[in-house]
Design an enzyme around this catalytic site. Structure first.
Site, PDB file in Angstrom:
ATOM      1  N   ASP A  56      -2.445  -0.813   0.477  1.00 16.09           N
ATOM      2  CA  ASP A  56      -2.802  -2.072   1.131  1.00 16.09           C
ATOM      3  C   ASP A  56      -1.767  -3.085   0.680  1.00 16.09           C
ATOM      4  O   ASP A  56      -1.723  -3.463  -0.501  1.00 16.09           O
ATOM      5  CB  ASP A  56      -4.211  -2.491   0.704  1.00 16.09           C
ATOM      6  N   ASN A  83       6.431  -2.211   7.618  1.00 17.67           N
ATOM      7  CA  ASN A  83       5.983  -2.357   9.013  1.00 17.67           C
ATOM      8  C   ASN A  83       4.612  -3.009   9.140  1.00 17.67           C
ATOM      9  O   ASN A  83       4.334  -3.683  10.144  1.00 17.67           O
ATOM     10  CB  ASN A  83       5.952  -0.956   9.661  1.00 17.67           C
ATOM     11  N   TYR A 152       1.633 -16.710  12.018  1.00 15.72           N
ATOM     12  CA  TYR A 152       2.429 -15.499  12.275  1.00 15.72           C
ATOM     13  C   TYR A 152       3.912 -15.856  12.345  1.00 15.72           C
ATOM     14  O   TYR A 152       4.757 -15.209  11.707  1.00 15.72           O
ATOM     15  CB  TYR A 152       1.967 -14.849  13.575  1.00 15.72           C
ATOM     16  N   LYS A 156       6.860 -14.547   9.697  1.00 15.43           N
ATOM     17  CA  LYS A 156       7.995 -13.706  10.088  1.00 15.43           C
ATOM     18  C   LYS A 156       9.324 -14.447   9.902  1.00 15.43           C
ATOM     19  O   LYS A 156      10.346 -13.831   9.596  1.00 15.43           O
ATOM     20  CB  LYS A 156       7.827 -13.236  11.536  1.00 15.43           C
ATOM     21  N   THR A 187       0.720  -2.046  21.811  1.00 15.53           N
ATOM     22  CA  THR A 187      -0.072  -1.527  20.689  1.00 15.53           C
ATOM     23  C   THR A 187      -1.347  -2.365  20.639  1.00 15.53           C
ATOM     24  O   THR A 187      -1.539  -3.270  21.458  1.00 15.53           O
ATOM     25  CB  THR A 187       0.685  -1.710  19.371  1.00 15.53           C
TER      26      THR A 187
END
Ligand code: NAP
Length: 239
Positions: A56, A83, A152, A156, A187
């Protein structure tokens, strides 16, 4: 001796596709999964030269335990693919996003890759040509930021900074570190309307893991550009 690769968050999505393709190229694949059963379920589609490694990436104890486990299984690691990622705040304005949400996102998307790289560094240093690949996003580029995807995008953007710093710090070890944006991929994260298949999403990651020149390091790529056409720009709809 086969090349070895660890992929975090490889029980589904782009990570699983990358695992399949690298197994097909002869890699010994460690399928990183925070849930052992989900990892075991994914193994069947990866092939016989693959094992689950429970990790994790938001949990320091889990990362340390995974590094100890892997050190008992292999004496070197050729490729680490950071990833695993979460995308928790689509439609939340930067004007409303909470500190807790930002911390949660950074724990997985940014701090995770740093701590995972630190923990597996002893095994990476035993490779004759090690690579670290951070799966980033077009949303992590300065001209790709969106005020409605705040935590997010920032996680990133910071991950791309992590890539540049790790590449500097690991230059003397000859460990190549790059980020890649897989594009907008069908996905669980990207959804059914995304314009790229998982095969297309994994394409540049697989290339970086297996074929890219070792002197390619410190790069933050445009989508699927394989780093050769960074001037092609990026898509705003990519998560
Ligand atoms: P996905 O289908 O949602 O899969 C995410 C994977 O990350 C799952 O295996 C998940 O495990 C794992 N994960 C999440 N939190 C974790 C943690 N704390 N520790 C370990 N594993 C964890 O996403 P995806 O589309 O394949 O995305 C893979 C990467 O590509 C991410 O970094 C994402 O940001 C990036 N990306 C995706 C797109 C896109 O359009 N799909 C675009 C740009 C970038 P569980 O099954 O246990 O939840």
């Amino acid at each position: 001796m086969p090349q070895t690769v660890l992929i975090t968050g490889a029980n589904r999505g782009i990570g699983l596709q990358t695992a399949k393709e690298l197994a097909g190229r002869g890699f010994r694949v460690f399928v990183g999964a925070r849930d052992e059963r989900a990892g075991a379920a994914a193994l069947a589609s990866v092939g016989s030269n693959a094992e689950v490694l429970v990790v994790d990436v938001a949990d320091s104890n889990s990362i340390a335990a995974a590094a100890r486990t892997l050190a008992k299984t292999t004496d070197h690691l050729d490729v680490l693919i950071n990833n695993a990622g979460i995308y928790p705040d689509h439609g939340v304005s930067i004007l409303d996003v909470t500190r807790d949400r930002m911390v949660e996102t950074f724990q997985t998307n940014t701090f995770g890759p740093i701590e995972v790289t630190q923990a597996f560094l002893p095994l990476l240093r035993e490779s004759s040509a090690a690579r670290v690949i951070n799966v980033s996003s077009g949303y992590g580029q300065l001209d790709g930021l969106s005020s409605s995807v705040p935590s997010y995008c920032l996680s990133k953007l910071a991950l791309n900074g992590v890539t540049i710093m790790l590449a500097q710090a690991l230059q003397s070890d000859r460990i190549a570190v790059n980020s890649v944006c897989p594009g907008w991929v069908r996905t669980d994260m990207g959804g059914a309307n995304a314009d790229r298949s998982v095969e297309e999403g994994a394409d540049t990651i697989v290339w970086l893991a297996s074929e890219a020149p070792m002197n390619l390091t410190g790069k933050t790529s445009a989508i699927g550009s394989r780093f050769l056409g960074e001037d092609r720009g990026h898509r705003n709809d990519a998560s």
